[in-house]
Motif scaffolding. Structure first.
Motif, PDB file in Angstrom:
ATOM      1  N   GLY A  18       0.783  -1.226   0.000  1.00 42.51           N
ATOM      2  CA  GLY A  18       0.000   0.000   0.000  1.00 42.51           C
ATOM      3  C   GLY A  18       0.815   1.276   0.000  1.00 42.51           C
ATOM      4  N   SER A  19       2.124   1.166   0.154  1.00 43.60           N
ATOM      5  CA  SER A  19       2.982   2.352   0.230  1.00 43.60           C
ATOM      6  C   SER A  19       3.658   2.696  -1.093  1.00 43.60           C
ATOM      7  CB  SER A  19       4.071   2.154   1.291  1.00 43.60           C
ATOM      8  OG  SER A  19       3.504   1.921   2.555  1.00 43.60           O
ATOM      9  N   LEU A  20       3.570   1.821  -2.086  1.00 44.45           N
ATOM     10  CA  LEU A  20       4.321   2.029  -3.324  1.00 44.45           C
ATOM     11  C   LEU A  20       3.893   3.300  -4.059  1.00 44.45           C
ATOM     12  CD1 LEU A  20       4.462  -1.628  -4.681  1.00 44.45           C
ATOM     13  CD2 LEU A  20       6.401  -0.265  -3.871  1.00 44.45           C
ATOM     14  N   TYR A  21       2.619   3.429  -4.341  1.00 40.27           N
ATOM     15  CA  TYR A  21       2.161   4.577  -5.121  1.00 40.27           C
ATOM     16  C   TYR A  21       2.267   5.889  -4.350  1.00 40.27           C
ATOM     17  CZ  TYR A  21       0.908   1.371  -8.793  1.00 40.27           C
ATOM     18  OH  TYR A  21       0.986   0.421  -9.794  1.00 40.27           O
ATOM     19  N   PRO A  22       1.942   5.923  -3.042  1.00 42.30           N
ATOM     20  CA  PRO A  22       2.207   7.152  -2.285  1.00 42.30           C
ATOM     21  C   PRO A  22       3.678   7.542  -2.286  1.00 42.30           C
ATOM     22  CG  PRO A  22       0.653   5.781  -1.092  1.00 42.30           C
ATOM     23  CD  PRO A  22       1.145   4.959  -2.256  1.00 42.30           C
ATOM     24  N   ALA A  23       4.583   6.541  -2.174  1.00 42.29           N
ATOM     25  CA  ALA A  23       6.018   6.840  -2.188  1.00 42.29           C
ATOM     26  C   ALA A  23       6.438   7.441  -3.522  1.00 42.29           C
ATOM     27  CB  ALA A  23       6.819   5.572  -1.902  1.00 42.29           C
ATOM     28  N   LEU A  24       5.891   6.921  -4.611  1.00 41.98           N
ATOM     29  CA  LEU A  24       6.204   7.467  -5.934  1.00 41.98           C
ATOM     30  C   LEU A  24       5.636   8.869  -6.090  1.00 41.98           C
ATOM     31  CD1 LEU A  24       7.416   7.047  -8.745  1.00 41.98           C
ATOM     32  CD2 LEU A  24       5.262   5.946  -9.433  1.00 41.98           C
ATOM     33  N   SER A  77      11.708   7.008  -7.496  1.00 45.43           N
ATOM     34  CA  SER A  77      11.428   7.503  -8.847  1.00 45.43           C
ATOM     35  C   SER A  77      10.812   6.440  -9.758  1.00 45.43           C
ATOM     36  CB  SER A  77      12.715   8.036  -9.487  1.00 45.43           C
ATOM     37  OG  SER A  77      13.732   7.049  -9.482  1.00 45.43           O
ATOM     38  N   MET A  78      10.746   5.202  -9.280  1.00 41.40           N
ATOM     39  CA  MET A  78      10.135   4.110 -10.046  1.00 41.40           C
ATOM     40  C   MET A  78       9.647   3.066  -9.058  1.00 41.40           C
ATOM     41  SD  MET A  78      11.989   1.532 -12.836  1.00 41.40           S
ATOM     42  CE  MET A  78      12.577   2.844 -13.895  1.00 41.40           C
ATOM     43  N   ILE A  79       8.533   2.414  -9.378  1.00 41.37           N
ATOM     44  CA  ILE A  79       8.032   1.352  -8.507  1.00 41.37           C
ATOM     45  C   ILE A  79       7.675   0.119  -9.328  1.00 41.37           C
ATOM     46  CG2 ILE A  79       7.151   2.868  -6.689  1.00 41.37           C
ATOM     47  CD1 ILE A  79       4.332   2.389  -7.876  1.00 41.37           C
ATOM     48  N   ALA A  80       7.682  -1.020  -8.652  1.00 43.56           N
ATOM     49  CA  ALA A  80       7.260  -2.277  -9.255  1.00 43.56           C
ATOM     50  C   ALA A  80       5.836  -2.568  -8.826  1.00 43.56           C
ATOM     51  CB  ALA A  80       8.182  -3.413  -8.815  1.00 43.56           C
ATOM     52  N   GLY A  81       4.970  -2.788  -9.795  1.00 42.57           N
ATOM     53  CA  GLY A  81       3.585  -3.111  -9.484  1.00 42.57           C
ATOM     54  C   GLY A  81       3.040  -4.111 -10.482  1.00 42.57           C
ATOM     55  N   TYR A  82       1.723  -4.087 -10.648  1.00 43.25           N
ATOM     56  CA  TYR A  82       1.053  -4.911 -11.653  1.00 43.25           C
ATOM     57  C   TYR A  82       0.245  -4.006 -12.559  1.00 43.25           C
ATOM     58  CZ  TYR A  82       2.180  -9.230  -9.158  1.00 43.25           C
ATOM     59  OH  TYR A  82       2.842 -10.276  -8.585  1.00 43.25           O
ATOM     60  N   ASP A  83       0.106  -4.395 -13.819  1.00 39.23           N
ATOM     61  CA  ASP A  83      -0.620  -3.540 -14.758  1.00 39.23           C
ATOM     62  C   ASP A  83      -2.106  -3.450 -14.452  1.00 39.23           C
ATOM     63  OD1 ASP A  83      -1.415  -6.073 -15.591  1.00 39.23           O
ATOM     64  OD2 ASP A  83      -0.562  -5.904 -17.607  1.00 39.23           O
ATOM     65  N   THR A  84      -2.594  -4.237 -13.489  1.00 40.33           N
ATOM     66  CA  THR A  84      -3.988  -4.161 -13.065  1.00 40.33           C
ATOM     67  C   THR A  84      -4.170  -3.271 -11.832  1.00 40.33           C
ATOM     68  OG1 THR A  84      -3.628  -6.195 -11.810  1.00 40.33           O
ATOM     69  CG2 THR A  84      -4.626  -6.420 -13.990  1.00 40.33           C
ATOM     70  N   ASP A  85      -3.105  -2.659 -11.321  1.00 39.41           N
ATOM     71  CA  ASP A  85      -3.205  -1.824 -10.117  1.00 39.41           C
ATOM     72  C   ASP A  85      -4.137  -0.628 -10.358  1.00 39.41           C
ATOM     73  OD1 ASP A  85      -1.455  -3.493  -8.835  1.00 39.41           O
ATOM     74  OD2 ASP A  85       0.274  -2.147  -8.989  1.00 39.41           O
ATOM     75  N   GLY A  86      -5.072  -0.419  -9.441  1.00 36.44           N
ATOM     76  CA  GLY A  86      -6.020   0.677  -9.573  1.00 36.44           C
ATOM     77  C   GLY A  86      -5.400   2.057  -9.725  1.00 36.44           C
ATOM     78  N   PRO A  87      -4.348   2.393  -8.947  1.00 32.97           N
ATOM     79  CA  PRO A  87      -3.766   3.737  -9.059  1.00 32.97           C
ATOM     80  C   PRO A  87      -3.246   4.077 -10.451  1.00 32.97           C
ATOM     81  CG  PRO A  87      -3.051   2.707  -7.020  1.00 32.97           C
ATOM     82  CD  PRO A  87      -3.772   1.642  -7.805  1.00 32.97           C
ATOM     83  N   LEU A  88      -2.993   3.082 -11.287  1.00 29.03           N
ATOM     84  CA  LEU A  88      -2.481   3.369 -12.627  1.00 29.03           C
ATOM     85  C   LEU A  88      -3.527   4.042 -13.513  1.00 29.03           C
ATOM     86  CD1 LEU A  88      -0.328   0.188 -13.320  1.00 29.03           C
ATOM     87  CD2 LEU A  88       0.454   2.502 -12.749  1.00 29.03           C
ATOM     88  N   ASN A  89      -4.785   4.074 -13.056  1.00 27.59           N
ATOM     89  CA  ASN A  89      -5.801   4.830 -13.785  1.00 27.59           C
ATOM     90  C   ASN A  89      -5.608   6.332 -13.627  1.00 27.59           C
ATOM     91  OD1 ASN A  89      -7.305   2.625 -14.835  1.00 27.59           O
ATOM     92  ND2 ASN A  89      -8.256   2.317 -12.843  1.00 27.59           N
ATOM     93  N   ALA A  90      -4.833   6.736 -12.624  1.00 21.89           N
ATOM     94  CA  ALA A  90      -4.610   8.170 -12.390  1.00 21.89           C
ATOM     95  C   ALA A  90      -3.606   8.705 -13.411  1.00 21.89           C
ATOM     96  CB  ALA A  90      -4.081   8.385 -10.971  1.00 21.89           C
ATOM     97  N   PRO A  91      -3.827   9.925 -13.906  1.00 23.48           N
ATOM     98  CA  PRO A  91      -2.929  10.480 -14.932  1.00 23.48           C
ATOM     99  C   PRO A  91      -1.526  10.796 -14.418  1.00 23.48           C
ATOM    100  CG  PRO A  91      -4.563  12.106 -14.241  1.00 23.48           C
ATOM    101  CD  PRO A  91      -4.959  10.809 -13.613  1.00 23.48           C
ATOM    102  N   GLU A  92      -1.327  10.799 -13.114  1.00 25.08           N
ATOM    103  CA  GLU A  92       0.004  11.164 -12.600  1.00 25.08           C
ATOM    104  C   GLU A  92       1.023  10.037 -12.745  1.00 25.08           C
ATOM    105  OE1 GLU A  92       0.700  11.426  -8.262  1.00 25.08           O
ATOM    106  OE2 GLU A  92      -1.424  10.865  -8.039  1.00 25.08           O
ATOM    107  N   PHE A  93       0.569   8.823 -13.067  1.00 23.50           N
ATOM    108  CA  PHE A  93       1.476   7.686 -13.187  1.00 23.50           C
ATOM    109  C   PHE A  93       1.531   7.191 -14.629  1.00 23.50           C
ATOM    110  CE2 PHE A  93      -0.356   7.151  -8.799  1.00 23.50           C
ATOM    111  CZ  PHE A  93       0.767   7.635  -8.129  1.00 23.50           C
ATOM    112  N   ALA A  94       2.668   6.629 -14.999  1.00 27.75           N
ATOM    113  CA  ALA A  94       2.832   6.042 -16.332  1.00 27.75           C
ATOM    114  C   ALA A  94       3.557   4.714 -16.203  1.00 27.75           C
ATOM    115  CB  ALA A  94       3.624   6.984 -17.233  1.00 27.75           C
ATOM    116  N   VAL A  95       3.117   3.730 -16.952  1.00 28.49           N
ATOM    117  CA  VAL A  95       3.789   2.430 -16.997  1.00 28.49           C
ATOM    118  C   VAL A  95       4.810   2.450 -18.124  1.00 28.49           C
ATOM    119  CG1 VAL A  95       3.479  -0.027 -17.494  1.00 28.49           C
ATOM    120  CG2 VAL A  95       1.825   1.163 -16.054  1.00 28.49           C
ATOM    121  N   LEU A  96       6.027   2.031 -17.818  1.00 23.80           N
ATOM    122  CA  LEU A  96       7.053   1.923 -18.844  1.00 23.80           C
ATOM    123  C   LEU A  96       6.872   0.601 -19.588  1.00 23.80           C
ATOM    124  CD1 LEU A  96      10.186   3.242 -16.918  1.00 23.80           C
ATOM    125  CD2 LEU A  96       8.589   4.508 -18.368  1.00 23.80           C
ATOM    126  N   LYS A  97       6.824   0.672 -20.890  1.00 20.81           N
ATOM    127  CA  LYS A  97       6.609  -0.525 -21.700  1.00 20.81           C
ATOM    128  C   LYS A  97       7.758  -1.507 -21.509  1.00 20.81           C
ATOM    129  CE  LYS A  97       5.752  -2.127 -26.412  1.00 20.81           C
ATOM    130  NZ  LYS A  97       5.656  -1.735 -27.846  1.00 20.81           N
TER     131      LYS A  97
END
Length: 201
Positions: free
Chosen positions: A134-140, A146-166
């Motif tokens: 639960g601390s990954l996205y707040p820390a970013l 400056s980068m976090i490891a998550g899953y492409d299904t993570d809810g916070p990735l719907n927010a425009p402030e985050f981007a997934v690197l291909k």
């Protein structure tokens, strides 16, 4: 009883007597529980764990729920735009030295941190910071990493402030989410399998 915290100790007889149903992804079962190398073919992984988990722990692995996910690396969208970084190869070539936030699971799994670094060798400013899920996205968001490891299904990735690197070199492989069900629970409730099977797909 539905439990939502898997560990490789779940196959012990003591724990199996207290767990009935658990949702987990197929790659985690293969790597963390069965201690086998990851097969990039998701069908092969599913077949392998469905064949072996009943023998290893009297646990049935039901057909996938229809949730497909991959590990991914996320950054602040503004940083990606400023640095013209869209892929993990871009991140590896960047002059930036990254500060990565990871969960203990990602750091320990061969299909997580090991796969990332062996494929891309991303330059790091300091060793990865181990953080609770639960601390990954707040820390970013708060510039603690400056980068976090998550899953492409993570809810916070719907927010425009985050981007997934291909993942342009395919370091991470697709996983499918399945119910693991204790054989004793199935034997004790003949209707349980049919009820859970309705959720498959």
């Amino acid at each position: 009883r539905l439990v939502s915290d898997w560990s490789s100790d779940v196959c012990s007889s003591d724990l199996l007597s207290t767990l009935d149903v658990y949702p987990e992804d197929t790659n985690a079962i293969l790597v963390s529980v069965m201690k086998e190398p990851l097969d990039p073919n998701a069908d092969n992984v599913l077949l392998r764990i469905q064949n072996e988990m009943p023998r290893l722990g009297r646990v049935q692995v039901l057909n996938p729920l229809g949730i497909h996910r991959r590990m991914c690396m996320a950054v602040r969208a503004a940083d990606a735009a400023d640095g013209k970084i869209a892929t993990l190869s871009d991140a590896a070539r960047s002059r930036l030295a990254w500060t990565i936030g990871v969960t203990p699971e990602f750091e320990q799994r061969t299909d997580g941190y090991v796969a990332l670094m062996s494929t891309y060798n991303v330059p790091l400013k300091v060793p990865p910071k181990s953080l609770p899920d639960g601390s990954l996205y707040p820390a970013l968001s708060q510039n603690q990493v400056s980068m976090i490891a998550g899953y492409d299904t993570d809810g916070p990735l719907n927010a425009p402030e985050f981007a997934v690197l291909k993942d342009d070199k395919g370091a991470f492989h697709e996983a499918r989410t399945c119910f693991l069900v204790r054989q004793g629970a199935l034997d004790g409730n003949p209707k349980l399998r049919a009820a859970l099977d309705q959720l498959s797909g």
